[in-house]
Design a protein around this motif. Structure first.
Motif, PDB file in Angstrom:
ATOM      1  N   TYR A   1       0.458  -1.076   0.026  1.00 22.08           N
ATOM      2  CA  TYR A   1      -0.069   0.060   0.353  1.00 22.08           C
ATOM      3  C   TYR A   1       0.732   1.349   0.078  1.00 22.08           C
ATOM      4  CZ  TYR A   1      -3.290  -3.382   1.202  1.00 22.08           C
ATOM      5  OH  TYR A   1      -4.074  -4.493   1.507  1.00 22.08           O
ATOM      6  N   ASN A   2       0.335   2.304  -0.901  1.00 25.45           N
ATOM      7  CA  ASN A   2       1.297   3.372  -0.740  1.00 25.45           C
ATOM      8  C   ASN A   2       0.719   4.489   0.049  1.00 25.45           C
ATOM      9  OD1 ASN A   2      -0.994   4.575  -2.830  1.00 25.45           O
ATOM     10  ND2 ASN A   2       0.280   4.116  -4.562  1.00 25.45           N
ATOM     11  N   GLY A   3      -0.754   4.386   0.236  1.00 23.50           N
ATOM     12  CA  GLY A   3      -1.227   5.439   0.982  1.00 23.50           C
ATOM     13  C   GLY A   3      -1.981   7.111   0.293  1.00 23.50           C
TER      14      GLY A   3
ATOM     15  N   ASP B   1      -5.495  11.479   2.446  1.00 24.24           N
ATOM     16  CA  ASP B   1      -4.236  12.348   2.487  1.00 24.24           C
ATOM     17  C   ASP B   1      -5.714  13.194   3.442  1.00 24.24           C
ATOM     18  OD1 ASP B   1      -5.469  13.463   0.019  1.00 24.24           O
ATOM     19  OD2 ASP B   1      -3.972  14.509   0.282  1.00 24.24           O
ATOM     20  N   THR B   2      -6.844  12.891   3.319  1.00 25.75           N
ATOM     21  CA  THR B   2      -8.488  13.649   3.928  1.00 25.75           C
ATOM     22  C   THR B   2      -8.867  12.783   4.131  1.00 25.75           C
ATOM     23  OG1 THR B   2      -9.241  14.283   1.800  1.00 25.75           O
ATOM     24  CG2 THR B   2      -7.386  15.934   1.999  1.00 25.75           C
ATOM     25  N   MET B   3      -8.630  11.424   3.481  1.00 22.29           N
ATOM     26  CA  MET B   3      -9.844  10.697   4.893  1.00 22.29           C
ATOM     27  C   MET B   3     -11.591  11.116   3.418  1.00 22.29           C
ATOM     28  SD  MET B   3      -8.648   8.074   5.556  1.00 22.29           S
ATOM     29  CE  MET B   3      -7.106   8.001   6.249  1.00 22.29           C
ATOM     30  N   GLU B   4     -11.124  11.981   2.676  1.00 22.39           N
ATOM     31  CA  GLU B   4     -12.123  12.207   1.929  1.00 22.39           C
ATOM     32  C   GLU B   4     -12.951  11.552   0.339  1.00 22.39           C
ATOM     33  OE1 GLU B   4     -13.163  16.657   3.708  1.00 22.39           O
ATOM     34  OE2 GLU B   4     -11.872  16.154   1.946  1.00 22.39           O
ATOM     35  N   CYS B   5     -14.317  11.122  -0.253  1.00 17.71           N
ATOM     36  CA  CYS B   5     -14.093  11.177  -1.566  1.00 17.71           C
ATOM     37  C   CYS B   5     -14.170  11.924  -2.460  1.00 17.71           C
ATOM     38  CB  CYS B   5     -16.045  10.623  -1.506  1.00 17.71           C
ATOM     39  SG  CYS B   5     -16.239  10.538  -3.206  1.00 17.71           S
ATOM     40  N   ASP B   6     -13.305  12.394  -2.948  1.00 17.30           N
ATOM     41  CA  ASP B   6     -13.150  13.019  -4.349  1.00 17.30           C
ATOM     42  C   ASP B   6     -13.727  12.569  -5.815  1.00 17.30           C
ATOM     43  OD1 ASP B   6     -11.003  10.688  -5.670  1.00 17.30           O
ATOM     44  OD2 ASP B   6      -9.699  12.400  -5.274  1.00 17.30           O
TER      45      ASP B   6
ATOM     46  N   ILE C   1      -0.090   5.459   6.665  1.00 22.99           N
ATOM     47  CA  ILE C   1      -1.212   6.324   6.483  1.00 22.99           C
ATOM     48  C   ILE C   1      -0.426   8.157   6.567  1.00 22.99           C
ATOM     49  CG2 ILE C   1      -3.477   7.211   6.043  1.00 22.99           C
ATOM     50  CD1 ILE C   1      -3.005   4.200   5.089  1.00 22.99           C
ATOM     51  N   ARG C   2      -0.057   8.962   5.809  1.00 24.90           N
ATOM     52  CA  ARG C   2      -0.012  10.516   5.707  1.00 24.90           C
ATOM     53  C   ARG C   2      -0.709  11.345   5.272  1.00 24.90           C
ATOM     54  NH1 ARG C   2       3.730   6.655   3.994  1.00 24.90           N
ATOM     55  NH2 ARG C   2       3.037   7.609   1.617  1.00 24.90           N
ATOM     56  N   THR C   3      -1.692  11.571   6.366  1.00 23.65           N
ATOM     57  CA  THR C   3      -2.620  12.639   6.578  1.00 23.65           C
ATOM     58  C   THR C   3      -2.722  13.902   6.710  1.00 23.65           C
ATOM     59  OG1 THR C   3      -3.445  12.506   8.556  1.00 23.65           O
ATOM     60  CG2 THR C   3      -4.723  10.732   7.483  1.00 23.65           C
TER      61      THR C   3
END
Length: 650
Positions: free
Chosen positions: A154-156, A175-180, A527-529
């Motif tokens: 996984y690359n996050g 990075d934002t945990m939002e659907c785009d 995971i880097r948010t």
């Protein structure tokens, strides 16, 4: 046992799991399958007959468990993220492991007034709207979630999730945990399985996800426009390739049967899906006459060469090219686009081993798992094998109702047994030796009871080359007596199992909302948010409170607004009844976690803006009066006073 409110304590029914087994088997009697399953049960050994459930307060049978070793104390962080589908809620959920704490519910295909998903203009654009601006769909059914890869792990970057109801795929930014992005697949109904590729199948230099593959469970007339309604021979399914960057369809493949789940190879060359209903029946009893269905393999490079050569057709109004992947059209292995490997009837679930050598396909209606070797599938495509079935290297008997398989880093597989309410651990090499006739080889090495009826199961990093062999998570479809009762709709259980030793240990019960299907367990360091947005990313941002204003163009009014604790940029603004009002709101605060909300009574407006973020809403001001717009997300000691007035003139 304490019995508050003078209620009688009901002892645990040690035969509950056995009762569920009998009920499930009885339900299959109409398809003529119960006798075969019971017969298999008798030969599977004592552990496969339905042993008593373990009470929550009892130690595991393999010895006392030090539960404190799995606690996450106040102020400490979980070791893993668990990304889980939300089922018919239409969302994705984020849990921490080993604590089981719910951190976030990501709206995807559903309306969510907490963040304003399906309410703001930005989210509506992603979800898709009708000509009048209303949402095209506001329901969804998420089943499977899978992240993007680089070099087999996984690359996050992204998470991909399906919508089974409306045949859509969505992408979530990690990075934002939002659907785009959301895309509707053409001519697909019942989009179930999904999996990204792990590297490019054509360009060896590209070692990251470039495509996402989508299975298709419900076969329909093509095009589905009212013709051939009652002629199932005209029905078929489509396997779809999606571009991971644009999320647009690249091509589709016409197949025999109904596809369930999807897996991809580590070298990028193959994708596959377990299939049922090779009979092409329209009723469930018609889907079970064959003794074997299949696991279909797709040769990606050949398919793309066929598409490039124009060996395609189109369905209805869709401009997505389709190639013929049916068995009859691919009889010659040397030119075939697909390979149908026979497996026991109605298989469920296919998973690739971390070393890239094998695919485990569960039997569901057979007490077996079919192990298919990747190298042999490639040999079949090269014309070096006589039959597709020659790619099978093992088929161990593991128990009743096998569904999903995870892997550790020691050559073991862990499969959920729905009817047995167990997780079975079996060794791949032992299974291969047994299949070759070695009677001393014992594939099954351990079993553990779960409560109850496990549907899906996952190992930590088990679908990457870096499987760590730490945990297995069993998502169970029934919880019964595991938690405080909350009415007829019970929570489900996610039971955490330590698989680091020779014996599996059940170490935690986590309650989860209905109805999770898939979970992916990822170490937190991958995971880097982002914690604060960049205001420059929003073209319509109001970058200074001094820029707050109201602009009118005929009956269209735009309100430019800011929020900065504890005030909005305008104390009040005035519009007229019948105006189309657009509010653009920017959060000027730069402090992490300082989110503001914005709600207007009686207008169905409720959303949030995170630090340095901009969102907008559009609505018709059809009710005259005074409307207090207020902050819904606690932000300041004067949070209750953070208000503005919308004045609607009659």
């Amino acid at each position: 046992m304490n019995t508050p409110n003078n209620k009688i304590a009901i002892p645990r029914d040690l035969g509950r799991r056995n009762f569920l087994n009998k009920t499930a088997i009885a339900g299959l009697a109409g398809a003529g399958l119960s006798a075969g399953l019971v017969a298999c049960n008798k030969t599977a050994g004592p552990a496969a007959t339905g042993s008593p459930a373990v009470a929550a307060s009892e130690p595991a049978k393999s010895g006392a468990v030090d539960y404190s070793a799995y606690e996450v104390h106040p102020g400490q962080l979980d070791t893993y993220y668990s990304f889980s589908s939300g089922g018919h809620s239409g969302e994705v959920r984020i849990y921490g492991l080993p604590s089981g704490r719910l951190f976030k519910r990501i709206p995807v295909f559903n309306i969510d007034c907490l963040v304003g998903w399906g309410i703001t203009n930005e989210s509506k654009k992603i979800m898709g709207t009708n000509a009048d601006g209303s949402l095209k769909y506001f329901t969804g059914d998420t089943h499977h979630v899978h992240p993007s890869y680089t070099d087999g792990t996984y690359n996050g970057k992204h998470l991909f999730v399906n919508d089974k109801i409306h045949g859509r795929i969505a992408r979530v930014r990690l990075d934002t945990m939002e659907c785009d992005k959301i895309t509707e697949l053409p001519n697909v109904q019942g989009f179930h399985g999904i999996f990204p590729d792990k590297r490019d199948p054509v360009d060896e230099k590209i070692n990251y996800t470039t495509r996402v593959f989508c299975g298709n469970e419900f076969h329909i007339p093509q095009p589905n426009d009212g013709r051939d309604l009652n002629d199932p021979t005209k029905y078929f399914c489509l396997f779809t390739c999606i571009d991971a960057e644009t999320l647009e369809p690249r091509w589709q493949v016409k197949v025999d049967g109904n596809m369930d789940l999807v897996a991809t190879s580590y070298d990028g060359k193959l994708a596959c899906s377990n299939q049922y209903n090779m009979e092409n029946g329209a009723h469930y009893e018609d889907m079970m006459s064959l003794e074997r269905d299949s696991c279909i393999f797709f040769n990606i490079a050949r398919i793309e060469a066929a598409v490039k050569a124009g060996k395609t057709f189109f369905i209805g109004k869709s401009k997505v090219p389709v190639v013929d992947g049916t068995k009859s059209a691919n009889a010659d292995p040397k030119t075939a686009l697909t390979c149908y490997v026979p497996t026991p009837k109605n298989p469920h679930g296919v998973n690739a081993s971390p070393d890239g050598k094998y695919y485990a396909c569960s039997g569901k209606l057979s007490p077996t798992a079919t192990l298919i070797e990747h190298a042999l599938v490639l040999k079949w495509f090269d014309g070096e094998l006589k039959e597709p079935r020659d790619t099978v290297v093992a088929e161990p008997e593991i128990g009743l109702g096998p569904l999903h398989t995870g892997f550790d880093n020691k050559g073991n597989a862990y499969t959920t047994l729905f009817l047995d309410s167990q997780i079975v651990k079996w060794n791949l090499e032992a299974a291969i030796k047994s299949f070759k006739g070695d009677k001393a080889a014992k594939p099954v090495v351990d079993r553990i009871d779960v409560q109850y009826q496990p549907g899906h199961g996952f190992t930590s990093m088990g679908e990457t080359k870096n499987a760590d062999g730490k945990f297995f998570l069993s998502d169970n479809k029934f919880s019964k007596d595991r938690f405080l009762p909350v009415g007829p709709l019970h929570p489900e259980t996610a039971q955490l199992i330590d698989i680091s030793g020779d014996k599996m240990k059940l170490v935690a019960d986590h309650s989860v909302y209905s109805e999770p299907h898939d979970s992916i367990i990822i170490p937190r360091e991958l995971i880097r948010t982002r914690q604060v947005y960049d205001i420059n990313e929003f073209p319509n941002a109001v970058k200074d409170a001094k820029e707050c204003r109201v602009e009118r163009k005929g009956k269209k009014v735009t309100v430019y607004l800011t929020s900065q604790a504890p005030t909005f940029g305008l104390r009040e603004w005035t519009v007229k009844k019948g105006d189309e009002v657009t509010i653009i709101l920017t959060n000027l605060d730069k402090v992490e976690d300082l989110t503001h909300g914005f709600a207007i009574p009686n207008y169905n407006i409720n959303f949030i803006v995170n630090p340095q973020e901009t969102k907008s809403v559009t609505f018709k001001a059809d009710k005259p009066g005074v409307y207090w717009c207020y902050c819904t997300n606690f932000c300041h000691a004067l949070h209750l006073e953070m208000r503005s007035r919308m004045l609607v003139e009659a």
